[in-house]
Design an enzyme around this catalytic site. Structure first.
Site, mmCIF file in Angstrom:
data_model
loop_
_atom_site.group_PDB
_atom_site.id
_atom_site.type_symbol
_atom_site.label_atom_id
_atom_site.label_comp_id
_atom_site.label_asym_id
_atom_site.label_seq_id
_atom_site.Cartn_x
_atom_site.Cartn_y
_atom_site.Cartn_z
ATOM 1 N N CYS A 51 37.439 4.727 11.123
ATOM 2 C CA CYS A 51 38.727 4.876 10.426
ATOM 3 C C CYS A 51 39.251 3.570 9.855
ATOM 4 O O CYS A 51 40.179 3.559 9.051
ATOM 5 C CB CYS A 51 39.750 5.484 11.360
ATOM 6 S SG CYS A 51 39.200 7.042 12.059
ATOM 7 N N HIS A 90 47.221 3.684 9.625
ATOM 8 C CA HIS A 90 46.259 4.780 9.731
ATOM 9 C C HIS A 90 46.961 6.007 10.317
ATOM 10 O O HIS A 90 47.623 5.909 11.351
ATOM 11 C CB HIS A 90 45.094 4.325 10.622
ATOM 12 C CG HIS A 90 44.126 5.421 10.918
ATOM 13 N ND1 HIS A 90 43.723 6.346 9.979
ATOM 14 C CD2 HIS A 90 43.463 5.747 12.072
ATOM 15 C CE1 HIS A 90 42.872 7.183 10.537
ATOM 16 N NE2 HIS A 90 42.697 6.844 11.789
ATOM 17 N N ASN A 95 44.293 13.408 10.417
ATOM 18 C CA ASN A 95 43.575 12.127 10.404
ATOM 19 C C ASN A 95 42.346 12.272 9.505
ATOM 20 O O ASN A 95 41.401 12.982 9.846
ATOM 21 C CB ASN A 95 43.178 11.789 11.851
ATOM 22 C CG ASN A 95 42.357 10.513 11.961
ATOM 23 O OD1 ASN A 95 41.863 9.988 10.973
ATOM 24 N ND2 ASN A 95 42.181 10.046 13.178
#
Ligand code: COA
Length: 315
Positions: free
Chosen positions: A108, A242, A272
């Protein structure tokens, strides 16, 4: 470097928490309060490479440069249907570029690691214009009977074009091996010589350990970027974090003692989306007119590895 264009693409299929409750022992209430996610976009008939190419074309159009002007393409990706060729080469062909390409898998945190690569190449005098595309389909990683993981993710592609400038003020990266906290394995083709056991294991996660790592790492990375250029958290106009869990974002915000208005989110309807999360949020904020020239932006991401990073840049 300077970010001169952004673009993003989401799959058309929207999966709400109510839809998940129809086949999982879960509820909108549990998912919303524990994660902040209400719905997510997931791939159905789209191909990830097509979404990546479209996001790249949008970022190039926004930047006002053509594919022929690019000196480097960096693609951040964890999984896609191709083991080879690399996704960046597929994007290169799709947009009609001819520069070198590289794929990275920094989970990520891929967009931050890609920015660091671009900036390093620029400072070395090797490139002027760089395209970064983060294209991710994390919905293909968990077992969709596992309520602890599959509710968290959404798919998408986000892109940014960087050109000459000195807008990137500081980047800090960190990696610390933690291979049993967030991981997945796939079985490769058998050979006549393989005698070891191999397994296909869907995404496994120790949620609370990942949560604690994320909060600690993000705050540390952000503070290190600020210290390098003698800034304080108050000097930052926007924190783009994030989008993994709204409670992670809130914890970081509280420890930085910053107001909610500085923390735009899209986790509510995106979930996500791995490394695509940061560039998609960046693109949506730009399109919403949220940034003024000169605004100071802090971006931070973390993921499997563990890896994490933060970047401080001027808009
Ligand atoms: N619906 C309903 N119940 C669920 C559930 C779901 N989707 N997922 C888990 N539960 C249950 C668990 O089984 C557990 O039940 P038990 O107490 O009977 O065993 C209970 O809810 C609490 O689970 P726990 O894992 O302790 O919850 P949590 O508050 O830690 O929240 C996460 C779980 C995954 C949302 C949270 O840990 C998290 O977000 N971690 C970070 C994950 C992340 O960001 N990963 C990607 C990094 S890039």
């Amino acid at each position: 470097m300077k970010i001169i264009g952004t673009g993003s693409v989401l799959p058309k299929k929207i999966v709400t928490n109510e839809m998940l409750s129809q086949f999982l022992d879960t509820s909108d209430e549990w998912i919303t309060t524990r994660t902040g996610v209400k719905s997510r976009h997931v791939i159905s008939d789209e191909k990830l490479e097509d979404m990546a190419i479209e996001a790249a074309q949008k970022a190039l159009a926004d930047a006002g440069i053509s594919a022929a002007d690019l000196d480097y393409i960096i693609c951040s990706n964890v999984v896609n249907e191709y083991i080879t060729p690399q996704l960046s080469c597929i994007i290169q062909g799709g947009i009609g570029a001819s520069c070198p390409c590289i794929d990275i898998n920094c989970a990520c945190a891929g967009f931050i690691f890609a920015l660091d690569l671009a900036e390093s190449h620029y400072k070395a005098g090797k490139v002027k214009n760089v395209l970064i595309v983060c294209a991710e389909e994390p919905s293909r990683m968990p077992d969709w009977a596992d309520r602890r993981t599959c509710v968290l993710f959404g798919d998408g592609a986000g892109a940014a074009v960087l050109g000459p400038g000195d807008n990137i003020k500081s980047i800090k990266l960190s990696s610390s091996s933690a291979t049993d906290r967030l991981w997945q394995m796939r079985r490769l083709q058998p050979t006549p010589f393989i005698t070891k056991e191999e397994e296909d294991v869907p995404l496994q996660m120790k949620g609370q350990e990942v949560f604690k790592f994320a909060v600690k790492a993000a705050e540390k990375d952000i503070r290190r970027t600020l210290e390098e250029v003698n800034c304080t958290p108050d000097d930052v106009d926007h924190y783009l974090l994030h989008q993994a869990n709204i409670r992670i974002i809130d914890s970081i915000r509280h420890s930085m003692e910053q107001p909610q208005e500085k923390f735009p989110t899209n986790i509510e309807d995106h979930g996500n989306s791995s490394s695509s999360s940061c560039p998609i949020l960046l693109d949506e904020c730009r399109k919403a007119g949220r940034f003024k020239p000169g605004d100071l932006i802090s971006m931070s991401a973390f993921g499997a590895g563990f890896v994490s990073g933060a970047v401080l840049f001027e808009w």
